[in-house]
Design a protein around this motif. Sequence first.
Motif, PDB file in Angstrom:
ATOM      1  N   ILE A 169       5.713  11.965  13.795  1.00  0.00           N
ATOM      2  CA  ILE A 169       6.160  12.717  12.620  1.00  0.00           C
ATOM      3  C   ILE A 169       5.854  14.183  12.896  1.00  0.00           C
ATOM      4  O   ILE A 169       4.685  14.546  13.102  1.00  0.00           O
ATOM      5  CB  ILE A 169       5.456  12.263  11.339  1.00  0.00           C
ATOM      6  CG1 ILE A 169       5.673  10.769  11.096  1.00  0.00           C
ATOM      7  CG2 ILE A 169       5.934  13.077  10.144  1.00  0.00           C
ATOM      8  CD1 ILE A 169       4.892  10.231   9.902  1.00  0.00           C
ATOM      9  N   GLY A 170       6.881  15.012  12.910  1.00  0.00           N
ATOM     10  CA  GLY A 170       6.665  16.407  13.281  1.00  0.00           C
ATOM     11  C   GLY A 170       6.172  16.485  14.710  1.00  0.00           C
ATOM     12  O   GLY A 170       6.759  15.902  15.622  1.00  0.00           O
ATOM     13  N   ASN A 171       5.058  17.178  14.904  1.00  0.00           N
ATOM     14  CA  ASN A 171       4.457  17.283  16.235  1.00  0.00           C
ATOM     15  C   ASN A 171       3.260  16.358  16.405  1.00  0.00           C
ATOM     16  O   ASN A 171       2.529  16.460  17.400  1.00  0.00           O
ATOM     17  CB  ASN A 171       4.014  18.727  16.513  1.00  0.00           C
ATOM     18  CG  ASN A 171       5.155  19.716  16.468  1.00  0.00           C
ATOM     19  OD1 ASN A 171       5.058  20.735  15.805  1.00  0.00           O
ATOM     20  ND2 ASN A 171       6.255  19.423  17.152  1.00  0.00           N
ATOM     21  N   GLY A 172       3.051  15.466  15.436  1.00  0.00           N
ATOM     22  CA  GLY A 172       1.891  14.581  15.489  1.00  0.00           C
ATOM     23  C   GLY A 172       2.276  13.122  15.621  1.00  0.00           C
ATOM     24  O   GLY A 172       3.451  12.747  15.599  1.00  0.00           O
ATOM     25  N   LEU A 173       1.258  12.279  15.748  1.00  0.00           N
ATOM     26  CA  LEU A 173       1.456  10.854  16.002  1.00  0.00           C
ATOM     27  C   LEU A 173       0.661  10.013  15.024  1.00  0.00           C
ATOM     28  O   LEU A 173      -0.501  10.297  14.745  1.00  0.00           O
ATOM     29  CB  LEU A 173       1.010  10.522  17.432  1.00  0.00           C
ATOM     30  CG  LEU A 173       1.063   9.050  17.853  1.00  0.00           C
ATOM     31  CD1 LEU A 173       2.513   8.555  17.927  1.00  0.00           C
ATOM     32  CD2 LEU A 173       0.367   8.836  19.203  1.00  0.00           C
ATOM     33  N   CYS A 174       1.311   8.957  14.505  1.00  0.00           N
ATOM     34  CA  CYS A 174       0.607   7.892  13.787  1.00  0.00           C
ATOM     35  C   CYS A 174       0.385   6.754  14.763  1.00  0.00           C
ATOM     36  O   CYS A 174       1.348   6.221  15.317  1.00  0.00           O
ATOM     37  CB  CYS A 174       1.450   7.359  12.630  1.00  0.00           C
ATOM     38  SG  CYS A 174       1.745   8.496  11.301  1.00  0.00           S
ATOM     39  N   VAL A 175      -0.862   6.402  14.995  1.00  0.00           N
ATOM     40  CA  VAL A 175      -1.171   5.164  15.708  1.00  0.00           C
ATOM     41  C   VAL A 175      -1.530   4.171  14.623  1.00  0.00           C
ATOM     42  O   VAL A 175      -2.599   4.259  14.018  1.00  0.00           O
ATOM     43  CB  VAL A 175      -2.317   5.355  16.719  1.00  0.00           C
ATOM     44  CG1 VAL A 175      -2.634   4.028  17.401  1.00  0.00           C
ATOM     45  CG2 VAL A 175      -1.948   6.403  17.758  1.00  0.00           C
ATOM     46  N   ASN A 176      -0.639   3.265  14.341  1.00  0.00           N
ATOM     47  CA  ASN A 176      -0.661   2.538  13.082  1.00  0.00           C
ATOM     48  C   ASN A 176      -1.685   1.407  13.022  1.00  0.00           C
ATOM     49  O   ASN A 176      -2.088   0.864  14.052  1.00  0.00           O
ATOM     50  CB  ASN A 176       0.737   2.000  12.791  1.00  0.00           C
ATOM     51  CG  ASN A 176       1.743   3.119  12.603  1.00  0.00           C
ATOM     52  OD1 ASN A 176       1.450   4.125  11.969  1.00  0.00           O
ATOM     53  ND2 ASN A 176       2.927   2.965  13.175  1.00  0.00           N
ATOM     54  N   ALA A 177      -2.068   1.085  11.804  1.00  0.00           N
ATOM     55  CA  ALA A 177      -2.958  -0.041  11.541  1.00  0.00           C
ATOM     56  C   ALA A 177      -2.081  -1.240  11.197  1.00  0.00           C
ATOM     57  O   ALA A 177      -1.485  -1.285  10.125  1.00  0.00           O
ATOM     58  CB  ALA A 177      -3.902   0.291  10.387  1.00  0.00           C
ATOM     59  N   MET A 178      -1.989  -2.191  12.118  1.00  0.00           N
ATOM     60  CA  MET A 178      -1.047  -3.293  11.958  1.00  0.00           C
ATOM     61  C   MET A 178      -1.527  -4.293  10.907  1.00  0.00           C
ATOM     62  O   MET A 178      -2.729  -4.516  10.744  1.00  0.00           O
ATOM     63  CB  MET A 178      -0.824  -3.989  13.295  1.00  0.00           C
ATOM     64  CG  MET A 178      -0.430  -3.042  14.425  1.00  0.00           C
ATOM     65  SD  MET A 178       1.070  -2.102  14.084  1.00  0.00           S
ATOM     66  CE  MET A 178       2.309  -3.360  14.355  1.00  0.00           C
ATOM     67  N   ASN A 179      -0.569  -4.903  10.246  1.00  0.00           N
ATOM     68  CA  ASN A 179      -0.888  -5.867   9.201  1.00  0.00           C
ATOM     69  C   ASN A 179      -1.371  -7.196   9.770  1.00  0.00           C
ATOM     70  O   ASN A 179      -2.079  -7.936   9.096  1.00  0.00           O
ATOM     71  CB  ASN A 179       0.353  -6.100   8.331  1.00  0.00           C
ATOM     72  CG  ASN A 179       0.094  -7.016   7.164  1.00  0.00           C
ATOM     73  OD1 ASN A 179      -0.709  -6.704   6.291  1.00  0.00           O
ATOM     74  ND2 ASN A 179       0.754  -8.159   7.138  1.00  0.00           N
ATOM     75  N   THR A 180      -0.976  -7.498  11.004  1.00  0.00           N
ATOM     76  CA  THR A 180      -1.354  -8.771  11.623  1.00  0.00           C
ATOM     77  C   THR A 180      -2.203  -8.530  12.867  1.00  0.00           C
ATOM     78  O   THR A 180      -1.892  -7.651  13.672  1.00  0.00           O
ATOM     79  CB  THR A 180      -0.099  -9.569  12.018  1.00  0.00           C
ATOM     80  OG1 THR A 180       0.750  -8.740  12.819  1.00  0.00           O
ATOM     81  CG2 THR A 180       0.679 -10.016  10.789  1.00  0.00           C
ATOM     82  N   HIS A 181      -3.245  -9.331  13.026  1.00  0.00           N
ATOM     83  CA  HIS A 181      -4.155  -9.153  14.153  1.00  0.00           C
ATOM     84  C   HIS A 181      -3.467  -9.387  15.501  1.00  0.00           C
ATOM     85  O   HIS A 181      -3.917  -8.869  16.529  1.00  0.00           O
ATOM     86  CB  HIS A 181      -5.359 -10.094  14.023  1.00  0.00           C
ATOM     87  CG  HIS A 181      -6.277  -9.742  12.893  1.00  0.00           C
ATOM     88  ND1 HIS A 181      -6.816  -8.480  12.742  1.00  0.00           N
ATOM     89  CD2 HIS A 181      -6.733 -10.473  11.849  1.00  0.00           C
ATOM     90  CE1 HIS A 181      -7.582  -8.448  11.663  1.00  0.00           C
ATOM     91  NE2 HIS A 181      -7.547  -9.649  11.096  1.00  0.00           N
ATOM     92  N   ALA A 182      -2.376 -10.153  15.499  1.00  0.00           N
ATOM     93  CA  ALA A 182      -1.675 -10.442  16.751  1.00  0.00           C
ATOM     94  C   ALA A 182      -1.182  -9.178  17.443  1.00  0.00           C
ATOM     95  O   ALA A 182      -0.938  -9.177  18.649  1.00  0.00           O
ATOM     96  CB  ALA A 182      -0.493 -11.376  16.483  1.00  0.00           C
ATOM     97  N   ARG A 183      -1.054  -8.060  16.693  1.00  0.00           N
ATOM     98  CA  ARG A 183      -0.511  -6.831  17.276  1.00  0.00           C
ATOM     99  C   ARG A 183      -1.544  -5.715  17.394  1.00  0.00           C
ATOM    100  O   ARG A 183      -1.206  -4.585  17.753  1.00  0.00           O
ATOM    101  CB  ARG A 183       0.696  -6.368  16.450  1.00  0.00           C
ATOM    102  CG  ARG A 183       1.795  -7.406  16.347  1.00  0.00           C
ATOM    103  CD  ARG A 183       3.088  -6.836  15.835  1.00  0.00           C
ATOM    104  NE  ARG A 183       3.706  -5.933  16.808  1.00  0.00           N
ATOM    105  CZ  ARG A 183       4.857  -5.296  16.594  1.00  0.00           C
ATOM    106  NH1 ARG A 183       5.499  -5.451  15.452  1.00  0.00           N
ATOM    107  NH2 ARG A 183       5.348  -4.504  17.529  1.00  0.00           N
ATOM    108  N   ASP A 184      -2.806  -6.005  17.100  1.00  0.00           N
ATOM    109  CA  ASP A 184      -3.827  -4.955  17.119  1.00  0.00           C
ATOM    110  C   ASP A 184      -3.974  -4.284  18.485  1.00  0.00           C
ATOM    111  O   ASP A 184      -4.206  -3.075  18.577  1.00  0.00           O
ATOM    112  CB  ASP A 184      -5.192  -5.523  16.698  1.00  0.00           C
ATOM    113  CG  ASP A 184      -5.280  -5.756  15.196  1.00  0.00           C
ATOM    114  OD1 ASP A 184      -4.393  -5.272  14.463  1.00  0.00           O
ATOM    115  OD2 ASP A 184      -6.233  -6.436  14.756  1.00  0.00           O
TER     116      ASP A 184
END
Length: 410
Positions: A171-186
């Motif tokens: 987003i813009g010049n920055g990054l979201c490293v997301n918190a996944m809803n399911t542990h399978a994708r952590d």
Amino acid sequence: MATERTPFLNVRSEIGRLKAVMLHRPGRELERITPQYLHELLFDDIPWLKKMREEHDGFANALRMKGCTVYYYEEMLADILNDEHVKVQLVTEVLEKCNIAHPDLEGLIRDFLLQKNSQEIAEILIAGLHKKDFPDIEREKRLVDYIKEEYPFYINPLPNLYFTRDPGAVIGNGLCVNAMNTHARDRETMILKYIYDYHPTFRKDLSPLWYSYDRKYSLEGGDILVLSERVIAVGCSERTSARGIEDLAMNLFRGDEKIKEVIAVQIPFTRAYMHLDTVFTMVDYDKFTIYPGVEDKVRVFRLTEGKTCPKVTPMENFQGALKEVLGLPAIQFIQSGGGDEVTAAREQWNDSTNTLAIAPGVVVTYNRNEASNATLRKHGIEVVEIEGSELVRGRGGPRCMSMPLARETI
């Protein structure tokens, strides 16, 4: 002329010409899905890897033909693993998250991995470590060995990784490293954070982190749409929490002077409406493709900066909200499936609305969604079709499979 102080990450819209993208080419992790573990690994079907890779290569080549540079997650991971410090730290953290619960065995696996080269470790961290791939070393068995003896992996595979949209969002010049809803994708997001921290392409010193995978409240990239340089839309969905949206909004308001509003779009909390981009995507300055009936099932809220949390204002309806925040006299909702209820439902299963805009009025879609593609063309949209008979088995389309890193400003 660009300088060393120019951020590489730059996404200020959904439709600006796509300059750089991160993909993951499907690998052995997809061959480790069995019917027994489909649900646990978030799949509905068993894919055919050879065909899937051919289709994914076709997708990547379609992007390159339009002038986009393709970066691969697995190659960037291997790059950072050439650093001995990063290799030790990442392997150690991955094993800690695997809950092996046997200190001696965890240490043996750690030593086993650290003897391998960066490409081999990268593959294992993505494809997983099957018990048959680990040497039969004599050791004292503990209770956990007997309890878990039928489970085939020490490190689980990451079959969802080819959907690079969800773990991260620029987003813009920055990054979201997301918190996944399911542990399978952590682990997908944990590795992305390492790539952000250590790969020179990301220019971390010039690119703020808007969100981190270790936060408590879930946030996934399929729900994040960059409508313009001042407005972000985020779906409040089965996978993205209201609190995650609030926290992201405040981080953006405080860290990016161009972003003034976040529009929260509450969609039904069901797998059929997994993310906002499974039912709604932007295809041109004033045009959006939408699954028929969704408009009447969503609630929309405007978030603006407050002292400690965002100010929240309900908005009357979805179409009106988009016109208002984008400053447009009118917008067009292009219904997938040509608006036909049965056709739309069938093509929705094949991600007909999950389009990837690669320029204003130019989108990538699956060729199998014939009615939806024809409808887009009738509304003046250029449609770049790709084969996706196997890719679609993971329940995601071209937008899901791509993490834009840089777009031209519009």
